[in-house]
Design a protein around this motif. Structure first.
Motif, PDB file in Angstrom:
ATOM      1  N   GLN A  18       0.805  -1.115  -0.180  1.00  0.00           N
ATOM      2  CA  GLN A  18      -0.147   0.141  -0.021  1.00  0.00           C
ATOM      3  C   GLN A  18       0.881   1.084  -0.052  1.00  0.00           C
ATOM      4  OE1 GLN A  18      -2.934  -1.918   3.229  1.00  0.00           O
ATOM      5  NE2 GLN A  18      -3.265   0.210   2.817  1.00  0.00           N
ATOM      6  N   CYS A  72      -2.856   0.533  -3.884  1.00  0.00           N
ATOM      7  CA  CYS A  72      -2.850  -0.771  -3.266  1.00  0.00           C
ATOM      8  C   CYS A  72      -2.202  -1.483  -4.495  1.00  0.00           C
ATOM      9  CB  CYS A  72      -3.915  -1.161  -2.784  1.00  0.00           C
ATOM     10  SG  CYS A  72      -4.067  -3.099  -2.216  1.00  0.00           S
ATOM     11  N   TRP A  85     -11.091  -3.432   0.811  1.00  0.00           N
ATOM     12  CA  TRP A  85     -10.682  -2.289   1.504  1.00  0.00           C
ATOM     13  C   TRP A  85     -11.185  -2.388   2.976  1.00  0.00           C
ATOM     14  CZ3 TRP A  85      -6.465   0.714   1.191  1.00  0.00           C
ATOM     15  CH2 TRP A  85      -5.950   1.131  -0.082  1.00  0.00           C
ATOM     16  N   HIS A 121      -6.743   0.360  -6.122  1.00  0.00           N
ATOM     17  CA  HIS A 121      -6.340   1.666  -5.664  1.00  0.00           C
ATOM     18  C   HIS A 121      -7.785   2.269  -4.960  1.00  0.00           C
ATOM     19  CE1 HIS A 121      -2.733   1.317  -7.273  1.00  0.00           C
ATOM     20  NE2 HIS A 121      -2.896   1.728  -8.506  1.00  0.00           N
ATOM     21  N   CYS A 179      -5.616  -2.292   2.879  1.00  0.00           N
ATOM     22  CA  CYS A 179      -5.950  -3.535   1.374  1.00  0.00           C
ATOM     23  C   CYS A 179      -5.662  -4.741   2.071  1.00  0.00           C
ATOM     24  CB  CYS A 179      -5.158  -2.791   0.466  1.00  0.00           C
ATOM     25  SG  CYS A 179      -5.661  -3.416  -1.070  1.00  0.00           S
ATOM     26  N   GLY A 189      -2.137  -5.616   3.646  1.00  0.00           N
ATOM     27  CA  GLY A 189      -1.107  -4.619   3.378  1.00  0.00           C
ATOM     28  C   GLY A 189      -0.754  -4.051   4.738  1.00  0.00           C
ATOM     29  N   THR A 245      -2.355   2.333   5.545  1.00  0.00           N
ATOM     30  CA  THR A 245      -2.172   3.857   5.169  1.00  0.00           C
ATOM     31  C   THR A 245      -3.051   4.527   5.892  1.00  0.00           C
ATOM     32  OG1 THR A 245      -1.661   3.263   2.676  1.00  0.00           O
ATOM     33  CG2 THR A 245      -2.066   5.535   3.549  1.00  0.00           C
TER      34      THR A 245
END
Lengths: 114, 110
Positions: free
Chosen positions: A6, A23, A36, A75, A91, A105, A108
């Protein structure tokens, strides 16, 4: 092995600007499922979006994402950020929609400023 | 929406002791999971559980780890004995289809 990458670390945006969190993934699965998850402060991670259909846009709560198998990407986007979007976004990848393990991931952190 | 609860929220324990992390899953869910998140790293799958049995476990699920859900009560993760590297946040999840996560238990092993 399977992995998800990510956008690194912290993303800080001003309210009203568009959001894009990257991602990408690597997998041996021929039909991967991508997710997500969002985690607000002091809350549990919850599902925001999911997809397994190539090149089809999926939307929920103002966010959208499109699974592109050709580029192994999923994404997360939103046209206009809100203060309440500040959260951790993960992700994740699986070989099935349900019952399977999720490969995450690193997350973020999205911070929206007035 | 449906909620998964985890008890306790924090646990501090001395290395070598036993610890049990408790998860109260969504009532009609059939599949249960544990994930581990070391500070600053991603959540990693440990194990999933269905119909009284472990379905799949990762390399992180060491021999010192065990899971059970006796008589439909809490879904538990037991670590015996604990090691320093077990310090992490442990997330429980349950599902019928999508996975619902608990808020995590922060385990600190001293």
């Amino acid at each position: 092995g399977d992995s998800v990458t990510q956008t690194e670390g912290l993303v800080t945006l001003t309210e009203g600007l568009p959001v894009m969190l990257n991602c990408t993934y690597q997998t041996i699965y021929s039909n991967p499922f991508l997710f997500w998850y969002v985690q607000h402060l002091n809350e549990s991670p919850r599902l925001l979006l999911k997809s397994f259909t190539d090149n089809k846009r999926t939307e929920h709560q103002g966010f959208h994402a499109t699974l592109h198998k050709s580029s192994s990407s999923f994404h997360l986007q939103k046209s206009s950020a809100q203060l309440s979007d500040s959260a951790l976004y993960y992700c994740a990848l699986s070989d099935r929609y349900n019952q399977g393990k999720l490969i995450f991931g690193q997350g973020t952190k999205l911070s929206i400023k007035p | 929406g449906p909620k998964v609860l985890q008890i306790p929220s924090h646990q501090i324990i001395d290395m070598g002791q036993m610890v049990t992390l408790n998860c109260d899953p969504v009532s009609n869910h059939l599949y249960f999971y544990w994930y581990k998140q070391i500070l600053g790293q991603q959540m990693e799958f440990l194990v999933n559980f269905y119909n009284g049995k472990v379905m799949e476990k990762s390399k992180l699920f060491k021999d010192q780890f065990s899971v059970e859900r006796p008589d439909g009560s809490y879904f538990t993760l037991k670590i015996q004995p604990t090691a320093l590297e077990d310090s992490a946040v442990y997330f429980c999840a349950s599902s019928l289809d999508e996975q619902y996560f608990g808020p995590g238990t922060r385990l600190t092993v001293l």
